[in-house]
Design a protein around this motif. Sequence first.
Motif, PDB file in Angstrom:
ATOM      1  N   LYS A 108       0.584 -19.631   7.559  1.00 27.76           N
ATOM      2  CA  LYS A 108       0.169 -19.837   8.824  1.00 27.76           C
ATOM      3  C   LYS A 108      -0.327 -18.741   9.337  1.00 27.76           C
ATOM      4  O   LYS A 108       0.056 -17.670   9.470  1.00 27.76           O
ATOM      5  N   LYS A 109      -1.583 -18.758   9.941  1.00 27.89           N
ATOM      6  CA  LYS A 109      -2.201 -17.855  10.519  1.00 27.89           C
ATOM      7  C   LYS A 109      -1.692 -17.110  11.712  1.00 27.89           C
ATOM      8  O   LYS A 109      -0.942 -17.736  12.312  1.00 27.89           O
ATOM      9  N   ARG A 110      -1.529 -15.685  11.655  1.00 29.06           N
ATOM     10  CA  ARG A 110      -1.040 -15.066  12.736  1.00 29.06           C
ATOM     11  C   ARG A 110      -2.264 -13.867  13.045  1.00 29.06           C
ATOM     12  O   ARG A 110      -3.089 -13.568  12.421  1.00 29.06           O
ATOM     13  N   GLU A 111      -1.856 -13.287  14.407  1.00 30.35           N
ATOM     14  CA  GLU A 111      -2.662 -12.281  14.626  1.00 30.35           C
ATOM     15  C   GLU A 111      -2.609 -10.869  13.740  1.00 30.35           C
ATOM     16  O   GLU A 111      -1.536 -10.608  13.353  1.00 30.35           O
ATOM     17  N   THR A 112      -3.749 -10.558  13.418  1.00 28.22           N
ATOM     18  CA  THR A 112      -3.581  -9.038  12.469  1.00 28.22           C
ATOM     19  C   THR A 112      -2.850  -7.963  13.150  1.00 28.22           C
ATOM     20  O   THR A 112      -2.893  -7.566  14.282  1.00 28.22           O
ATOM     21  N   ASN A 113      -2.035  -7.574  12.207  1.00 29.68           N
ATOM     22  CA  ASN A 113      -1.128  -6.321  12.296  1.00 29.68           C
ATOM     23  C   ASN A 113      -1.306  -5.277  11.142  1.00 29.68           C
ATOM     24  O   ASN A 113      -0.711  -5.412  10.197  1.00 29.68           O
ATOM     25  N   ASN A 114      -2.375  -4.571  11.464  1.00 29.14           N
ATOM     26  CA  ASN A 114      -2.726  -3.329  10.532  1.00 29.14           C
ATOM     27  C   ASN A 114      -1.365  -2.574  10.102  1.00 29.14           C
ATOM     28  O   ASN A 114      -1.393  -2.307   8.868  1.00 29.14           O
ATOM     29  N   ARG A 115      -0.732  -2.442  10.896  1.00 33.32           N
ATOM     30  CA  ARG A 115       0.323  -1.430  10.657  1.00 33.32           C
ATOM     31  C   ARG A 115       1.435  -2.287   9.507  1.00 33.32           C
ATOM     32  O   ARG A 115       1.697  -1.667   8.638  1.00 33.32           O
ATOM     33  N   THR A 116       1.714  -3.492   9.760  1.00 30.94           N
ATOM     34  CA  THR A 116       2.382  -4.266   8.973  1.00 30.94           C
ATOM     35  C   THR A 116       1.723  -4.361   7.581  1.00 30.94           C
ATOM     36  O   THR A 116       2.331  -4.446   6.565  1.00 30.94           O
ATOM     37  N   VAL A 117       0.415  -4.569   7.609  1.00 23.07           N
ATOM     38  CA  VAL A 117      -0.392  -4.842   6.383  1.00 23.07           C
ATOM     39  C   VAL A 117      -0.303  -3.475   5.574  1.00 23.07           C
ATOM     40  O   VAL A 117      -0.140  -3.569   4.255  1.00 23.07           O
ATOM     41  N   GLN A 118      -0.435  -2.314   6.027  1.00 26.69           N
ATOM     42  CA  GLN A 118      -0.216  -1.035   5.368  1.00 26.69           C
ATOM     43  C   GLN A 118       1.014  -0.736   4.859  1.00 26.69           C
ATOM     44  O   GLN A 118       1.175  -0.576   3.720  1.00 26.69           O
ATOM     45  N   GLN A 119       1.996  -1.335   5.494  1.00 25.04           N
ATOM     46  CA  GLN A 119       3.431  -1.040   4.868  1.00 25.04           C
ATOM     47  C   GLN A 119       3.603  -1.985   3.759  1.00 25.04           C
ATOM     48  O   GLN A 119       4.300  -1.730   2.925  1.00 25.04           O
ATOM     49  N   LEU A 120       3.361  -3.137   3.823  1.00 26.17           N
ATOM     50  CA  LEU A 120       3.346  -3.956   2.883  1.00 26.17           C
ATOM     51  C   LEU A 120       2.690  -3.769   1.642  1.00 26.17           C
ATOM     52  O   LEU A 120       2.980  -3.621   0.349  1.00 26.17           O
ATOM     53  N   LEU A 121       1.369  -3.116   1.468  1.00 25.64           N
ATOM     54  CA  LEU A 121       0.868  -2.615   0.766  1.00 25.64           C
ATOM     55  C   LEU A 121       1.341  -1.197   0.047  1.00 25.64           C
ATOM     56  O   LEU A 121       1.332  -0.973  -0.954  1.00 25.64           O
ATOM     57  N   GLY A 122       1.989  -0.547   0.854  1.00 24.45           N
ATOM     58  CA  GLY A 122       2.823   0.625   0.637  1.00 24.45           C
ATOM     59  C   GLY A 122       3.908   0.276  -0.293  1.00 24.45           C
ATOM     60  O   GLY A 122       4.241   0.783  -1.397  1.00 24.45           O
ATOM     61  N   LEU A 123       4.398  -0.925   0.023  1.00 22.95           N
ATOM     62  CA  LEU A 123       5.613  -1.494  -0.687  1.00 22.95           C
ATOM     63  C   LEU A 123       5.168  -1.822  -1.949  1.00 22.95           C
ATOM     64  O   LEU A 123       5.884  -1.631  -3.132  1.00 22.95           O
ATOM     65  N   ARG A 124       3.879  -2.562  -2.199  1.00 21.73           N
ATOM     66  CA  ARG A 124       3.411  -2.634  -3.389  1.00 21.73           C
ATOM     67  C   ARG A 124       3.118  -1.514  -4.313  1.00 21.73           C
ATOM     68  O   ARG A 124       3.569  -1.380  -5.457  1.00 21.73           O
ATOM     69  N   ASP A 125       2.941  -0.206  -3.665  1.00 22.73           N
ATOM     70  CA  ASP A 125       2.813   0.768  -4.455  1.00 22.73           C
ATOM     71  C   ASP A 125       3.891   1.337  -5.115  1.00 22.73           C
ATOM     72  O   ASP A 125       4.096   1.947  -6.148  1.00 22.73           O
ATOM     73  N   GLU A 126       4.892   1.237  -3.863  1.00 25.36           N
ATOM     74  CA  GLU A 126       6.205   1.733  -4.287  1.00 25.36           C
ATOM     75  C   GLU A 126       6.881   0.905  -5.658  1.00 25.36           C
ATOM     76  O   GLU A 126       7.498   1.188  -6.712  1.00 25.36           O
ATOM     77  N   ILE A 127       6.718  -0.336  -5.645  1.00 21.57           N
ATOM     78  CA  ILE A 127       7.006  -1.393  -6.699  1.00 21.57           C
ATOM     79  C   ILE A 127       6.296  -0.929  -7.999  1.00 21.57           C
ATOM     80  O   ILE A 127       7.066  -0.738  -9.102  1.00 21.57           O
ATOM     81  N   VAL A 128       5.225  -0.749  -7.862  1.00 21.33           N
ATOM     82  CA  VAL A 128       4.422  -0.381  -9.220  1.00 21.33           C
ATOM     83  C   VAL A 128       4.880   0.987  -9.831  1.00 21.33           C
ATOM     84  O   VAL A 128       4.715   1.273 -11.055  1.00 21.33           O
ATOM     85  N   GLU A 129       5.276   1.883  -8.857  1.00 23.23           N
ATOM     86  CA  GLU A 129       5.672   3.289  -9.263  1.00 23.23           C
ATOM     87  C   GLU A 129       7.141   3.053  -9.699  1.00 23.23           C
ATOM     88  O   GLU A 129       7.595   4.294 -10.144  1.00 23.23           O
ATOM     89  N   GLY A 130       7.727   1.949  -9.797  1.00 21.89           N
ATOM     90  CA  GLY A 130       9.198   1.712 -10.279  1.00 21.89           C
ATOM     91  C   GLY A 130      10.194   1.594  -9.311  1.00 21.89           C
ATOM     92  O   GLY A 130      11.430   1.680  -9.717  1.00 21.89           O
ATOM     93  N   LEU A 131      10.120   0.899  -7.995  1.00 18.14           N
ATOM     94  CA  LEU A 131      11.335   0.370  -7.118  1.00 18.14           C
ATOM     95  C   LEU A 131      11.876  -0.677  -7.686  1.00 18.14           C
ATOM     96  O   LEU A 131      11.156  -1.764  -8.104  1.00 18.14           O
ATOM     97  N   PRO A 132      13.208  -0.569  -7.776  1.00 17.77           N
ATOM     98  CA  PRO A 132      13.969  -1.503  -8.343  1.00 17.77           C
ATOM     99  C   PRO A 132      13.807  -2.782  -7.420  1.00 17.77           C
ATOM    100  O   PRO A 132      13.560  -2.645  -6.220  1.00 17.77           O
ATOM    101  N   LEU A 133      13.893  -4.073  -8.139  1.00 22.17           N
ATOM    102  CA  LEU A 133      13.767  -5.216  -7.410  1.00 22.17           C
ATOM    103  C   LEU A 133      14.807  -5.397  -6.249  1.00 22.17           C
ATOM    104  O   LEU A 133      14.283  -5.917  -5.258  1.00 22.17           O
ATOM    105  N   TYR A 134      16.194  -5.097  -6.311  1.00 25.67           N
ATOM    106  CA  TYR A 134      17.003  -5.103  -5.015  1.00 25.67           C
ATOM    107  C   TYR A 134      16.325  -4.345  -4.149  1.00 25.67           C
ATOM    108  O   TYR A 134      16.549  -4.701  -2.847  1.00 25.67           O
ATOM    109  N   ASP A 135      15.894  -3.038  -4.255  1.00 27.71           N
ATOM    110  CA  ASP A 135      15.627  -2.273  -3.071  1.00 27.71           C
ATOM    111  C   ASP A 135      14.261  -2.794  -2.540  1.00 27.71           C
ATOM    112  O   ASP A 135      14.153  -2.551  -1.427  1.00 27.71           O
ATOM    113  N   ALA A 136      13.488  -3.280  -3.377  1.00 28.08           N
ATOM    114  CA  ALA A 136      12.084  -3.995  -2.940  1.00 28.08           C
ATOM    115  C   ALA A 136      12.503  -5.234  -1.915  1.00 28.08           C
ATOM    116  O   ALA A 136      11.738  -5.260  -1.089  1.00 28.08           O
TER     117      ALA A 136
END
Length: 215
Positions: A108-136
């Motif tokens: 469901k479309k929502r208003e763009t929130n660039n801060r949340t987008v950057q945090q989610l992409l940052g989480l992706r980077d942390e996962i690729v670098e080795g963040l455990p599943l539970y912590d993610a």
Amino acid sequence: MTDVKKRKILNLHSLLTPWSEKLRPSKLIERIDLELEPNMRAIRLTVSIGEQLMALGVDTNSVLTTSLDITETYCKQRVFFEIGYSSIIASQSRGVQKEPLTVYHFVKKRETNNRTVQQLLGLRDEIVEGLPLYDAEQRFKEIMANARFNPHWMLMCAHAGISVGVVMFYTTSLTALIATFLVSSLVYWLIVLLNHYRFPDFFIQIAAAALIITG
């Protein structure tokens, strides 16, 4: 094997090794095998992140790339994604002996929130670098719990204010500025209404353009 062939193989290995080293994550984590529960958790987390990115206006290619990065980090068995305008589907075949896994999320479309987008992409980077599943999973819950969205009246004023600022480059007529503000406000609420009823972006743009022309 002759010495010449051995030297060629060694040279090829020396050329490819630096690139293979760069492709490895900085922190190696054990990827999930074919177990149901951890695979489902990893896929559900991936689809949830993809759903939020799509809802916030991130393009389909970036969502697909992000989803593949996460599942290829956590899962040994490849996960396939099907991304539509209002949905994201993830499927994993676990062989003949085990049932396949499929996760479907409606977007469901929502208003763009660039801060949340950057945090989610940052989480992706942390996962690729080795963040455990539970912590993610906990990190994703924290990001979504702290996500803040501006009220519609504030966004409307901001959009209309930008339009008024553009018009001021051409005229300072008070009537023109007021008319621009009103038309921009109507266009904003029209877009919100059509998004609420899940109209495709193509038709939303046509409707907005028609309102601007007739206004």
